[in-house]
Motif scaffolding. Structure first.
Motif, mmCIF file in Angstrom:
data_model
loop_
_atom_site.group_PDB
_atom_site.id
_atom_site.type_symbol
_atom_site.label_atom_id
_atom_site.label_comp_id
_atom_site.label_asym_id
_atom_site.label_seq_id
_atom_site.Cartn_x
_atom_site.Cartn_y
_atom_site.Cartn_z
ATOM 1 N N LEU A 64 1.007 -0.960 -0.394
ATOM 2 C CA LEU A 64 -0.220 -0.051 -0.165
ATOM 3 C C LEU A 64 0.903 0.772 -0.065
ATOM 4 C CD1 LEU A 64 -3.109 0.308 0.211
ATOM 5 C CD2 LEU A 64 -3.005 0.482 2.591
ATOM 6 N N PHE A 65 0.870 1.702 -1.531
ATOM 7 C CA PHE A 65 1.963 2.939 -1.034
ATOM 8 C C PHE A 65 0.843 4.249 -1.055
ATOM 9 C CE2 PHE A 65 2.983 6.551 -4.787
ATOM 10 C CZ PHE A 65 3.900 7.066 -3.383
ATOM 11 N N ARG A 66 2.203 4.861 -0.175
ATOM 12 C CA ARG A 66 1.451 6.644 0.100
ATOM 13 C C ARG A 66 3.238 7.272 -0.125
ATOM 14 N NH1 ARG A 66 -2.691 9.383 0.863
ATOM 15 N NH2 ARG A 66 -1.549 10.130 2.773
ATOM 16 N N GLY A 67 2.493 8.225 -0.785
ATOM 17 C CA GLY A 67 3.991 9.450 -1.042
ATOM 18 C C GLY A 67 3.140 10.704 -2.137
ATOM 19 N N PHE A 68 3.701 11.141 -3.171
ATOM 20 C CA PHE A 68 3.480 12.315 -3.323
ATOM 21 C C PHE A 68 3.479 11.799 -5.044
ATOM 22 C CE2 PHE A 68 7.701 12.750 -0.742
ATOM 23 C CZ PHE A 68 6.929 14.043 0.134
ATOM 24 N N MET A 69 2.531 13.333 -5.239
ATOM 25 C CA MET A 69 2.309 12.404 -6.263
ATOM 26 C C MET A 69 3.372 12.017 -7.676
ATOM 27 S SD MET A 69 -0.852 15.829 -7.901
ATOM 28 C CE MET A 69 -1.788 15.404 -6.498
ATOM 29 N N LEU A 70 3.246 10.803 -8.651
ATOM 30 C CA LEU A 70 3.820 11.072 -10.091
ATOM 31 C C LEU A 70 2.621 11.213 -10.517
ATOM 32 C CD1 LEU A 70 4.974 7.561 -7.922
ATOM 33 C CD2 LEU A 70 5.805 9.814 -8.613
ATOM 34 N N LYS A 71 2.978 10.944 -11.893
ATOM 35 C CA LYS A 71 2.656 11.149 -13.168
ATOM 36 C C LYS A 71 2.173 9.516 -13.748
ATOM 37 C CE LYS A 71 3.736 15.819 -14.984
ATOM 38 N NZ LYS A 71 4.221 16.364 -16.525
ATOM 39 N N GLY A 72 1.519 9.099 -14.780
ATOM 40 C CA GLY A 72 0.708 8.234 -14.885
ATOM 41 C C GLY A 72 2.706 6.754 -15.115
ATOM 42 N N GLU A 73 3.179 7.706 -15.883
ATOM 43 C CA GLU A 73 4.434 6.565 -16.808
ATOM 44 C C GLU A 73 5.439 6.290 -15.593
ATOM 45 O OE1 GLU A 73 1.949 9.332 -19.771
ATOM 46 O OE2 GLU A 73 2.814 9.816 -17.434
ATOM 47 N N ARG A 74 5.558 7.629 -13.962
ATOM 48 C CA ARG A 74 6.589 7.198 -13.347
ATOM 49 C C ARG A 74 5.452 6.484 -12.095
ATOM 50 N NH1 ARG A 74 11.754 7.076 -11.885
ATOM 51 N NH2 ARG A 74 12.233 8.209 -10.178
ATOM 52 N N TYR A 75 4.764 5.903 -12.661
ATOM 53 C CA TYR A 75 3.741 5.161 -10.941
ATOM 54 C C TYR A 75 4.264 4.036 -11.456
ATOM 55 C CZ TYR A 75 0.900 3.437 -8.293
ATOM 56 O OH TYR A 75 0.072 2.284 -7.577
ATOM 57 N N ARG A 76 4.294 3.812 -13.271
ATOM 58 C CA ARG A 76 4.034 2.651 -13.975
ATOM 59 C C ARG A 76 5.539 2.007 -13.617
ATOM 60 N NH1 ARG A 76 1.579 -0.765 -17.128
ATOM 61 N NH2 ARG A 76 -0.425 0.712 -17.671
ATOM 62 N N GLU A 77 6.368 2.636 -13.578
ATOM 63 C CA GLU A 77 8.436 2.740 -13.694
ATOM 64 C C GLU A 77 7.900 2.607 -12.167
ATOM 65 O OE1 GLU A 77 10.440 6.044 -14.040
ATOM 66 O OE2 GLU A 77 10.093 6.166 -16.432
ATOM 67 N N LEU A 78 7.772 2.632 -11.122
ATOM 68 C CA LEU A 78 7.129 2.701 -9.565
ATOM 69 C C LEU A 78 6.398 1.301 -9.320
ATOM 70 C CD1 LEU A 78 7.926 3.301 -6.632
ATOM 71 C CD2 LEU A 78 5.657 4.251 -6.285
#
Length: 338
Positions: A64-78
């Motif tokens: 369960l991730f809680r953190g800073f806003m990420l663009k969709g592409e960056r979220y996929r990398e995470l």
């Protein structure tokens, strides 16, 4: 349990909290630990690195991730990077985008009381070079001007955020003015933080309450896990006032229906109190009202009719509400997802 590191873990696999290494998020980490969850702190510059070179004590696990806003592409990398370490985030990249980017959520939010909206995508390269032709907004502007019954003003935002600190005037733009030029101004104001396109959302006047800093709207952030309301948190100084109107039960019910329709396992929906009854108005001549009464979120004259939806968000990157009890939130999350 589940398959190996690359496989999806079973729905009952262990749940861990996944939180970036940053002092701003230390309270989140402490709250997650207090809720009984293992907490993985990580850095994410190029690759995902878990603090101390560690790994979850039990993998594969759900994260369960809680953190800073990420663009969709960056979220996929995470998401992919953590999956490679055996940590599978409960929110998929597709689910993240479905609530993070307003146009993807809009249709589902309409039935809960979201005002009319139109939007136009903007090429990233053009936005970055400050070379956006106002003509890219022509179709969206035409849709706004064709709304049945008309609209006097719109709020301009990108697909995620407004430019309220840099350009508060773009929160109340006359429909008969230079909408295309105003949209271009929004792209410029958002700069490197610009997200994908511009949304033209019908302006709804919010009820204001006097607070120390001036006047404040009555806004609330509703947190949902697996389609159920986890908590309703005051999200403005006005909402903290004892005499501020609380979110009516009917509004909470409509928002929960929207949360289930949106389908993301962890999301937020922000709602606000309007100055008067919010009539549901169609975006096109053939759009049918979600309910026979045609009111915003309830029957005419009742408390629910004065509330409307501001936006949805991915729960992973929605900021805590004003004075939010993080331990309560994490206890609710731990209960919901375990």
């Amino acid at each position: 349990g589940g398959a190996g590191g690359a496989g999806r873990p079973a729905a009952d696999a262990p749940l861990v909290a996944v939180i970036p290494v940053d002092p701003i998020l230390d309270d989140e980490a402490a709250a997650a630990a207090a809720a009984g969850l293992e907490v993985l702190r990580f850095s994410f510059v190029y690759d995902v690195e878990i603090e101390g070179g560690g790994a979850p004590s039990r993998a594969p696990c759900r994260g369960l991730f809680r953190g800073f806003m990420l663009k969709g592409e960056r979220y996929r990398e995470l998401y992919d990077g953590l999956a490679g370490l055996g940590v599978h985030l409960v929110t998929s990249p597709e689910q993240y985008e479905s609530v993070h980017y307003y146009p993807q959520a809009h249709a589902k939010l309409r039935a809960a009381g979201a005002p009319r909206a139109a939007w136009a995508a903007v090429a990233e390269a053009a936005a970055a070079a400050d070379d956006v032709d106002a003509a890219v907004f022509d179709d969206a502007v035409a849709r706004v001007r064709a709304w049945p019954g008309g609209a006097s003003h719109v709020v301009l935002k990108d697909f995620v955020k407004s430019a309220k600190s840099e350009r508060p005037d773009l929160l109340h733009v006359a429909v008969d003015g230079e909408l295309g030029a105003a949209a271009r101004d929004l792209v410029r104001a958002r700069g490197a933080r610009f997200n994908r396109g511009v949304v033209f959302k019908e302006y709804v006047a919010t009820r204001k309450y006097a607070v120390e800093m001036g006047d404040s709207p009555n806004e609330w952030r509703l947190w949902f896990g697996r389609g159920e309301l986890l908590c309703a948190a005051p999200n403005s100084l006005a909402a903290l006032r004892r005499d501020a109107t609380r979110v009516p039960a009917e509004v909470l019910t409509r928002a929960a229906e929207a949360a289930r329709a949106l389908g993301a396992p962890f999301l937020t929906i922000d709602v606000a109190e309007a100055t008067e009854d919010v009539r549901w108005r169609p975006e096109t001549d053939d759009e049918e009202a979600p309910r026979a009464d045609g009111a915003g979120a309830g029957d005419d004259g009742d408390a629910a009719a004065r509330w409307f939806v501001l936006e949805a968000g991915a729960g992973s990157v929605s900021g805590p509400a004003v004075e939010q009890d993080l331990e309560q939130l994490w206890r609710a999350l731990a209960t919901c997802f375990t």
